[in-house]
Design an enzyme around this catalytic site. Structure first.
Site, PDB file in Angstrom:
ATOM      1  N   GLU A  60      -3.526   2.804  20.063  1.00 52.60           N
ATOM      2  CA  GLU A  60      -2.568   2.417  18.797  1.00 52.60           C
ATOM      3  C   GLU A  60      -1.725   3.703  18.571  1.00 52.60           C
ATOM      4  O   GLU A  60      -1.464   5.199  18.386  1.00 52.60           O
ATOM      5  CB  GLU A  60      -3.274   2.450  17.638  1.00 52.60           C
TER       6      GLU A  60
ATOM      7  N   ARG B  29      -2.721  -8.734   7.048  1.00 49.96           N
ATOM      8  CA  ARG B  29      -1.938  -8.743   5.401  1.00 49.96           C
ATOM      9  C   ARG B  29      -0.908  -8.105   5.371  1.00 49.96           C
ATOM     10  O   ARG B  29       0.172  -7.284   4.522  1.00 49.96           O
ATOM     11  CB  ARG B  29      -2.516  -8.921   4.348  1.00 49.96           C
TER      12      ARG B  29
ATOM     13  N   ASP C 217      -0.880  -3.866   3.878  1.00 52.10           N
ATOM     14  CA  ASP C 217      -1.471  -2.688   1.984  1.00 52.10           C
ATOM     15  C   ASP C 217      -0.311  -3.095   0.701  1.00 52.10           C
ATOM     16  O   ASP C 217       1.163  -3.022   1.084  1.00 52.10           O
ATOM     17  CB  ASP C 217      -1.425  -1.485   2.097  1.00 52.10           C
TER      18      ASP C 217
ATOM     19  N   ALA D  11      -4.218 -12.169   5.734  1.00 52.13           N
ATOM     20  CA  ALA D  11      -3.710 -12.397   6.305  1.00 52.13           C
ATOM     21  C   ALA D  11      -4.429 -13.847   7.861  1.00 52.13           C
ATOM     22  O   ALA D  11      -3.610 -14.729   8.531  1.00 52.13           O
ATOM     23  CB  ALA D  11      -5.032 -11.573   7.329  1.00 52.13           C
TER      24      ALA D  11
ATOM     25  N   TYR E 285     -13.713  -4.676   9.485  1.00 55.73           N
ATOM     26  CA  TYR E 285     -14.181  -3.629   8.750  1.00 55.73           C
ATOM     27  C   TYR E 285     -15.145  -3.443   9.091  1.00 55.73           C
ATOM     28  O   TYR E 285     -16.111  -4.124   8.181  1.00 55.73           O
ATOM     29  CB  TYR E 285     -13.053  -4.132   7.624  1.00 55.73           C
TER      30      TYR E 285
HETATM   31  P1  FAD Z   1      -6.942  -9.489   4.937  1.00 55.70           P
HETATM   32  O1  FAD Z   1      -7.544 -10.018   6.250  1.00 55.70           O
HETATM   33  O2  FAD Z   1      -6.012 -10.734   4.146  1.00 55.70           O
HETATM   34  O3  FAD Z   1      -7.867  -8.798   4.135  1.00 55.70           O
HETATM   35  C1  FAD Z   1      -7.909  -8.891   2.720  1.00 55.70           C
HETATM   36  C2  FAD Z   1      -8.394  -8.553   1.634  1.00 55.70           C
HETATM   37  O4  FAD Z   1      -8.578  -9.769   1.548  1.00 55.70           O
HETATM   38  C3  FAD Z   1     -10.297  -7.605   2.268  1.00 55.70           C
HETATM   39  O5  FAD Z   1     -10.213  -7.880   1.191  1.00 55.70           O
HETATM   40  C4  FAD Z   1     -10.818  -9.345   2.518  1.00 55.70           C
HETATM   41  O6  FAD Z   1     -11.714  -9.646   2.316  1.00 55.70           O
HETATM   42  C5  FAD Z   1      -9.927  -9.976   1.956  1.00 55.70           C
HETATM   43  N1  FAD Z   1      -9.953 -11.877   1.595  1.00 55.70           N
HETATM   44  C6  FAD Z   1      -9.357 -12.092   2.456  1.00 55.70           C
HETATM   45  N2  FAD Z   1      -9.305 -13.333   2.668  1.00 55.70           N
HETATM   46  C7  FAD Z   1      -9.681 -13.827   1.320  1.00 55.70           C
HETATM   47  C8  FAD Z   1      -9.685 -14.825   0.491  1.00 55.70           C
HETATM   48  N3  FAD Z   1      -9.326 -15.687   0.714  1.00 55.70           N
HETATM   49  N4  FAD Z   1      -9.464 -15.035  -0.670  1.00 55.70           N
HETATM   50  C9  FAD Z   1     -10.385 -14.390  -0.896  1.00 55.70           C
HETATM   51  N5  FAD Z   1     -10.471 -12.347  -0.683  1.00 55.70           N
HETATM   52  C10 FAD Z   1     -10.167 -12.777   0.696  1.00 55.70           C
HETATM   53  N6  FAD Z   1      -1.505  -1.958   8.124  1.00 55.70           N
HETATM   54  C11 FAD Z   1      -0.044  -1.288   7.751  1.00 55.70           C
HETATM   55  O7  FAD Z   1       0.562  -2.525   7.357  1.00 55.70           O
HETATM   56  N7  FAD Z   1       0.608  -1.840   9.388  1.00 55.70           N
HETATM   57  C12 FAD Z   1      -0.202  -1.755  10.683  1.00 55.70           C
HETATM   58  O8  FAD Z   1       0.229  -1.947  11.209  1.00 55.70           O
HETATM   59  C13 FAD Z   1      -1.662  -2.082  10.585  1.00 55.70           C
HETATM   60  N8  FAD Z   1      -2.286  -2.206  11.220  1.00 55.70           N
HETATM   61  C14 FAD Z   1      -3.424  -1.863  11.365  1.00 55.70           C
HETATM   62  C15 FAD Z   1      -4.170  -2.079  12.654  1.00 55.70           C
HETATM   63  C16 FAD Z   1      -5.773  -2.099  12.480  1.00 55.70           C
HETATM   64  C17 FAD Z   1      -7.132  -2.435  13.436  1.00 55.70           C
HETATM   65  C18 FAD Z   1      -6.335  -2.494  11.222  1.00 55.70           C
HETATM   66  C19 FAD Z   1      -8.217  -2.311  10.660  1.00 55.70           C
HETATM   67  C20 FAD Z   1      -5.097  -2.570   9.884  1.00 55.70           C
HETATM   68  C21 FAD Z   1      -4.294  -2.259  10.121  1.00 55.70           C
HETATM   69  N9  FAD Z   1      -3.666  -1.773   8.988  1.00 55.70           N
HETATM   70  C22 FAD Z   1      -1.566  -1.716   9.798  1.00 55.70           C
HETATM   71  C23 FAD Z   1      -4.259  -2.011   7.847  1.00 55.70           C
HETATM   72  C24 FAD Z   1      -4.279  -3.225   7.183  1.00 55.70           C
HETATM   73  O9  FAD Z   1      -2.729  -3.890   6.472  1.00 55.70           O
HETATM   74  C25 FAD Z   1      -4.697  -2.647   5.648  1.00 55.70           C
HETATM   75  O10 FAD Z   1      -5.988  -2.553   5.823  1.00 55.70           O
HETATM   76  C26 FAD Z   1      -4.782  -4.484   4.302  1.00 55.70           C
HETATM   77  O11 FAD Z   1      -5.459  -4.096   3.422  1.00 55.70           O
HETATM   78  C27 FAD Z   1      -6.192  -5.508   5.554  1.00 55.70           C
HETATM   79  O12 FAD Z   1      -5.592  -5.988   6.364  1.00 55.70           O
HETATM   80  P2  FAD Z   1      -6.145  -7.468   6.535  1.00 55.70           P
HETATM   81  O13 FAD Z   1      -4.835  -8.394   7.927  1.00 55.70           O
HETATM   82  O14 FAD Z   1      -7.191  -7.130   7.100  1.00 55.70           O
HETATM   83  O15 FAD Z   1      -5.990  -8.304   5.522  1.00 55.70           O
END
Ligand code: FAD
Length: 284
Positions: free
Chosen positions: A16, A106, A108, A126, A146
């Site tokens: 990455e 999604r 941060d 997401a 996670y």
């Molecule tokens: P989601 O999967 O939407 O989850 C977010 C939170 O919401 C979690 O606590 C989940 O349990 C909860 N949730 C999900 N669906 C529901 C629902 N239906 N009802 C209630 N709660 C729910 N960030 C960046 O800005 N740019 C990047 O390029 C980037 N790359 C990353 C790459 C990797 C491999 C990882 C692990 C993280 C990366 N991140 C990046 C960080 C990421 O954007 C954050 O961790 C963010 O807070 C969560 O994104 P997510 O896609 O996991 O969200």
């Protein structure tokens, strides 16, 4: 070839990187990739800056990875600050440039805020982004997992239920947040398999190279430093020995994960080559 099609054939190494902010950063990244490309990674992923701040740079860098190094790019994309129309336009642009691998996130909340507030007509999770992209043909879609649970999630089980939503929405593979305790990863794997998630899950690895980066990691993404590693680091007398211990630990961690049977490893290289190069060399 798409990212998810790589897994299961042979062990897949991937990195990455992030779009550099300065000309010197560009030079450093090019040099790092020059060295790390030699290990024939299956793909290189390019992050999407907080709040969409690297929108165009992410795509440009992904195209350079493909053009200059002949390596398949995976572009990250977050729902932060964009409504459906903007997201649709962006995804269409990604596709029109022949980029077919996307890590759907999604994102941060902005700095200083603890709750994610979606824009009007935007996405809250997401999983909604995954559904949206899945409806447009032709993408290999990755999502984040996670092992120590997402910081906002009430429990690991609740977080895994949400991971399942992303899988059911059409994800093809999972890349994990970085972690240092393999037992957390094994427990996570047991639980997700029990929930019927059978996609390739790729562990995210970041060798500790200095004390500042440990601080940053533990506060930003919630990854814990296991007692054993903390003790070994505490015993280090200087900067070089911290780096040596971090790399040594990473080698042990990766060896164990490999013999457990992970399908690949995704290294958070922080646009540098030396630490990861030492880890990969030791694994070979
Ligand atoms: P989601 O999967 O939407 O989850 C977010 C939170 O919401 C979690 O606590 C989940 O349990 C909860 N949730 C999900 N669906 C529901 C629902 N239906 N009802 C209630 N709660 C729910 N960030 C960046 O800005 N740019 C990047 O390029 C980037 N790359 C990353 C790459 C990797 C491999 C990882 C692990 C993280 C990366 N991140 C990046 C960080 C990421 O954007 C954050 O961790 C963010 O807070 C969560 O994104 P997510 O896609 O996991 O969200």
């Amino acid at each position: 070839m798409k990212v998810h099609e790589l897994y299961g054939k042979e062990f897949v190494l991937s990195y990455e990187i992030f779009p550099p902010k300065t000309p010197q950063g560009e030079i450093n990244l090019r040099a790092a990739l020059g060295e790390l490309a030699a290990y024939r990674p299956g793909f290189i992923s390019v992050t999407y800056g907080a709040g969409g701040s690297t929108r165009d740079k992410t795509l440009e860098l992904a195209l350079r990875i493909r053009g200059e190094f002949g390596i398949m790019p995976l572009v990250h994309f977050t729902c932060v600050g964009a409504n459906r129309t903007e997201i649709e336009r962006y995804i269409a642009e990604v596709k029109s440039r022949g980029l077919t691998n996307i890590l759907a996130l999604r994102g941060d909340p902005p700095q200083g805020e603890t709750r994610f507030v979606p824009p009007a007509d935007g996405f809250s999770y997401a999983s909604e982004l995954v559904s949206f992209i899945r409806a447009i043909n032709g993408f290999s879609i990755g999502v984040a997992g996670y092992p120590e649970k997402h910081l906002e999630a009430a429990s690991l089980d609740a977080d895994i239920d949400n991971l399942k939503r992303k899988v059911d929405a059409g994800a093809n593979f999972i890349i994990t947040q970085l972690f240092y305790n393999n037992n957390d990863f094994y427990e996570f794997m047991n639980r997700i398999r029990r929930k019927g998630i059978n996609l390739p899950v790729v562990p995210g690895i970041m060798p500790v190279t200095n004390r500042a980066n440990i601080e940053k990691v533990t506060t930003m993404c919630g990854a814990k430093i296991p007692g054993e590693l903390a003790q070994r680091l505490a015993a280090c007398g200087n900067v070089d020995s911290v780096c040596d211990v971090g790399i040594e630990y990473s080698v042990e961690q990766c060896r164990e994960l490999k013999s457990w049977g992970v399908p690949g490893m995704h290294f958070y290289i922080l646009n540098k080559s030396q630490a990861v190069k030492r880890v990969i060399d030791a694994l070979a």
